[in-house]
Motif scaffolding. Structure first.
Motif, PDB file in Angstrom:
ATOM      1  N   GLY A 136       4.263  33.100  16.677  1.00  0.00           N
ATOM      2  CA  GLY A 136       2.837  33.371  16.829  1.00  0.00           C
ATOM      3  C   GLY A 136       2.313  33.660  18.209  1.00  0.00           C
ATOM      4  N   ALA A 137       3.176  33.752  19.227  1.00  0.00           N
ATOM      5  CA  ALA A 137       2.687  34.169  20.548  1.00  0.00           C
ATOM      6  C   ALA A 137       2.160  35.600  20.464  1.00  0.00           C
ATOM      7  CB  ALA A 137       3.807  34.087  21.585  1.00  0.00           C
ATOM      8  N   ASP A 138       1.161  35.908  21.274  1.00  0.00           N
ATOM      9  CA  ASP A 138       0.542  37.228  21.236  1.00  0.00           C
ATOM     10  C   ASP A 138       1.169  38.219  22.200  1.00  0.00           C
ATOM     11  OD1 ASP A 138      -2.242  37.016  19.568  1.00  0.00           O
ATOM     12  OD2 ASP A 138      -1.699  35.116  20.489  1.00  0.00           O
ATOM     13  N   ASP A 139       1.756  37.716  23.283  1.00  0.00           N
ATOM     14  CA  ASP A 139       2.313  38.620  24.278  1.00  0.00           C
ATOM     15  C   ASP A 139       3.269  37.838  25.155  1.00  0.00           C
ATOM     16  OD1 ASP A 139       2.766  40.930  25.677  1.00  0.00           O
ATOM     17  OD2 ASP A 139       0.681  41.264  26.248  1.00  0.00           O
ATOM     18  N   CYS A 140       4.196  38.566  25.794  1.00  0.00           N
ATOM     19  CA  CYS A 140       5.134  37.973  26.735  1.00  0.00           C
ATOM     20  C   CYS A 140       5.019  38.685  28.076  1.00  0.00           C
ATOM     21  CB  CYS A 140       6.571  38.099  26.225  1.00  0.00           C
ATOM     22  SG  CYS A 140       6.995  36.926  24.934  1.00  0.00           S
ATOM     23  N   ILE A 141       5.002  37.918  29.131  1.00  0.00           N
ATOM     24  CA  ILE A 141       4.917  38.461  30.483  1.00  0.00           C
ATOM     25  C   ILE A 141       6.144  37.988  31.244  1.00  0.00           C
ATOM     26  CG2 ILE A 141       3.547  38.577  32.590  1.00  0.00           C
ATOM     27  CD1 ILE A 141       1.134  37.785  30.810  1.00  0.00           C
ATOM     28  N   THR A 142       6.934  38.930  31.709  1.00  0.00           N
ATOM     29  CA  THR A 142       8.192  38.609  32.378  1.00  0.00           C
ATOM     30  C   THR A 142       7.962  38.313  33.855  1.00  0.00           C
ATOM     31  OG1 THR A 142       9.431  39.988  30.828  1.00  0.00           O
ATOM     32  CG2 THR A 142      10.511  39.447  32.898  1.00  0.00           C
ATOM     33  N   GLU A 143       8.527  37.215  34.311  1.00  0.00           N
ATOM     34  CA  GLU A 143       8.451  36.873  35.735  1.00  0.00           C
ATOM     35  C   GLU A 143       9.520  37.635  36.517  1.00  0.00           C
ATOM     36  OE1 GLU A 143       8.412  32.622  36.407  1.00  0.00           O
ATOM     37  OE2 GLU A 143       7.802  32.297  34.325  1.00  0.00           O
ATOM     38  N   PRO A 144       9.199  38.090  37.726  1.00  0.00           N
ATOM     39  CA  PRO A 144       7.899  37.984  38.408  1.00  0.00           C
ATOM     40  C   PRO A 144       6.910  39.009  37.871  1.00  0.00           C
ATOM     41  CG  PRO A 144       9.429  39.194  39.777  1.00  0.00           C
ATOM     42  CD  PRO A 144      10.219  38.748  38.571  1.00  0.00           C
ATOM     43  N   PHE A 145       5.631  38.699  37.988  1.00  0.00           N
ATOM     44  CA  PHE A 145       4.587  39.585  37.478  1.00  0.00           C
ATOM     45  C   PHE A 145       3.459  39.639  38.511  1.00  0.00           C
ATOM     46  CE2 PHE A 145       4.019  35.305  35.848  1.00  0.00           C
ATOM     47  CZ  PHE A 145       2.745  34.994  36.296  1.00  0.00           C
ATOM     48  N   SER A 146       2.628  40.655  38.395  1.00  0.00           N
ATOM     49  CA  SER A 146       1.467  40.751  39.271  1.00  0.00           C
ATOM     50  C   SER A 146       0.270  40.106  38.583  1.00  0.00           C
ATOM     51  CB  SER A 146       1.144  42.216  39.576  1.00  0.00           C
ATOM     52  OG  SER A 146       0.634  42.868  38.426  1.00  0.00           O
ATOM     53  N   MET A 147      -0.666  39.601  39.361  1.00  0.00           N
ATOM     54  CA  MET A 147      -1.867  39.016  38.774  1.00  0.00           C
ATOM     55  C   MET A 147      -2.705  40.059  38.065  1.00  0.00           C
ATOM     56  SD  MET A 147      -1.860  35.801  38.978  1.00  0.00           S
ATOM     57  CE  MET A 147      -3.501  35.712  38.258  1.00  0.00           C
ATOM     58  N   ASP A 148      -2.672  41.291  38.552  1.00  0.00           N
ATOM     59  CA  ASP A 148      -3.418  42.353  37.877  1.00  0.00           C
ATOM     60  C   ASP A 148      -2.871  42.585  36.467  1.00  0.00           C
ATOM     61  OD1 ASP A 148      -5.116  42.746  39.982  1.00  0.00           O
ATOM     62  OD2 ASP A 148      -4.003  44.443  40.815  1.00  0.00           O
ATOM     63  N   GLU A 149      -1.536  42.579  36.340  1.00  0.00           N
ATOM     64  CA  GLU A 149      -0.933  42.741  35.009  1.00  0.00           C
ATOM     65  C   GLU A 149      -1.294  41.569  34.114  1.00  0.00           C
ATOM     66  OE1 GLU A 149       3.435  42.965  32.781  1.00  0.00           O
ATOM     67  OE2 GLU A 149       3.314  42.505  34.921  1.00  0.00           O
ATOM     68  N   LEU A 150      -1.177  40.362  34.637  1.00  0.00           N
ATOM     69  CA  LEU A 150      -1.473  39.175  33.842  1.00  0.00           C
ATOM     70  C   LEU A 150      -2.913  39.180  33.353  1.00  0.00           C
ATOM     71  CD1 LEU A 150      -0.767  36.365  32.740  1.00  0.00           C
ATOM     72  CD2 LEU A 150      -1.386  35.432  34.969  1.00  0.00           C
ATOM     73  N   THR A 151      -3.850  39.445  34.248  1.00  0.00           N
ATOM     74  CA  THR A 151      -5.257  39.398  33.845  1.00  0.00           C
ATOM     75  C   THR A 151      -5.608  40.540  32.899  1.00  0.00           C
ATOM     76  OG1 THR A 151      -5.863  40.540  35.900  1.00  0.00           O
ATOM     77  CG2 THR A 151      -6.032  38.137  35.879  1.00  0.00           C
TER      78      THR A 151
END
Length: 227
Positions: A94-109
């Motif tokens: 049920g997770a909605d999205d995955c963000i791979t580290e390292p990531f930028s804050m702009d991408e995360l937000t």
């Protein structure tokens, strides 16, 4: 104000997330363990959860399952590049999205805003069966697709894939889930089935299959429908 619950045990990353979120005018709660996160989510329901899968006290996948038992709050998973199996497991529960580290804050937000927006959008009225994009229209009840005033002929397999994706707009649907639902198999060795049929769907529905707008691939994970 949008409330974000950060569940992460790396103090430096937590500090960076909290500072950057607050600068962007988010209200932020942060905890380092899964059990306190669940208690806090019940006491102060967040608008979105940012979750590390590698928590000290419990598996992040178990946290997602517990959240999904009582809430549809968007969950964005933070994951190391090598942990693809964990990401797939998180998406499947049920997770909605995955963000791979390292990531930028702009991408995360940006992903955070998209997840919150999808939940806050007014739900379709009961009985609504038509999904429209600027390229094509899908009638779920009639099992009919129209593009440029012409009917699009889909095979039963193509239709089932499309149906799953468009009824979960913006949601990343894993390869394993699609294989199980469409072919009854869950092993990743069958992913060639998906590649072939998704390519066929794109040729029929996308204006330019080289520049996808609606049937999006998340490499190594699955597919997403964007309206």
């Amino acid at each position: 104000m949008t409330r974000v619950l950060v569940v992460e045990d790396d103090p430096q990353l937590v500090r960076a997330l909290v500072i950057n979120m607050q600068v962007r005018r988010y209200e932020v709660d942060a905890v380092s363990d899964g059990a306190p996160a669940l208690r806090l989510a019940a006491a102060r329901p967040p608008d979105v959860v940012i979750l590390d899968l590698g928590l000290p006290d419990m598996d992040g996948v178990d946290v997602i399952e517990a959240l999904r038992g009582r809430s549809r709050v968007p969950v964005l998973v933070l994951s190391a590049r090598q942990a693809s199996d964990e990401k797939v497991a998180a998406l499947d529960v049920g997770a909605d999205d995955c963000i791979t580290e390292p990531f930028s804050m702009d991408e995360l937000t940006a992903r955070l805003r998209a997840a919150v927006r999808r939940v806050r959008e007014t739900p379709a009225a009961p009985g609504t069966t038509v999904v429209e994009t600027d390229e094509f229209t899908v009638d779920l009840l009639a099992k009919k697709v129209v593009r440029g005033r012409h009917d699009v002929r889909l095979t039963p397999t193509e239709w089932r894939l499309l149906e799953i994706l468009i009824t979960n707009p913006g949601r990343l649907i894993t390869q394993q889930y699609l294989l199980q639902e469409v072919w009854g198999v869950s092993q990743s060795i069958k992913t060639n089935y998906l590649r072939v049929y998704m390519a066929q769907l794109r040729r029929k529905l996308e204006a330019d299959p080289a520049h996808l707008r609606h049937l999006i691939t998340e490499p190594g994970l699955g597919y997403r429908f964007e309206g």
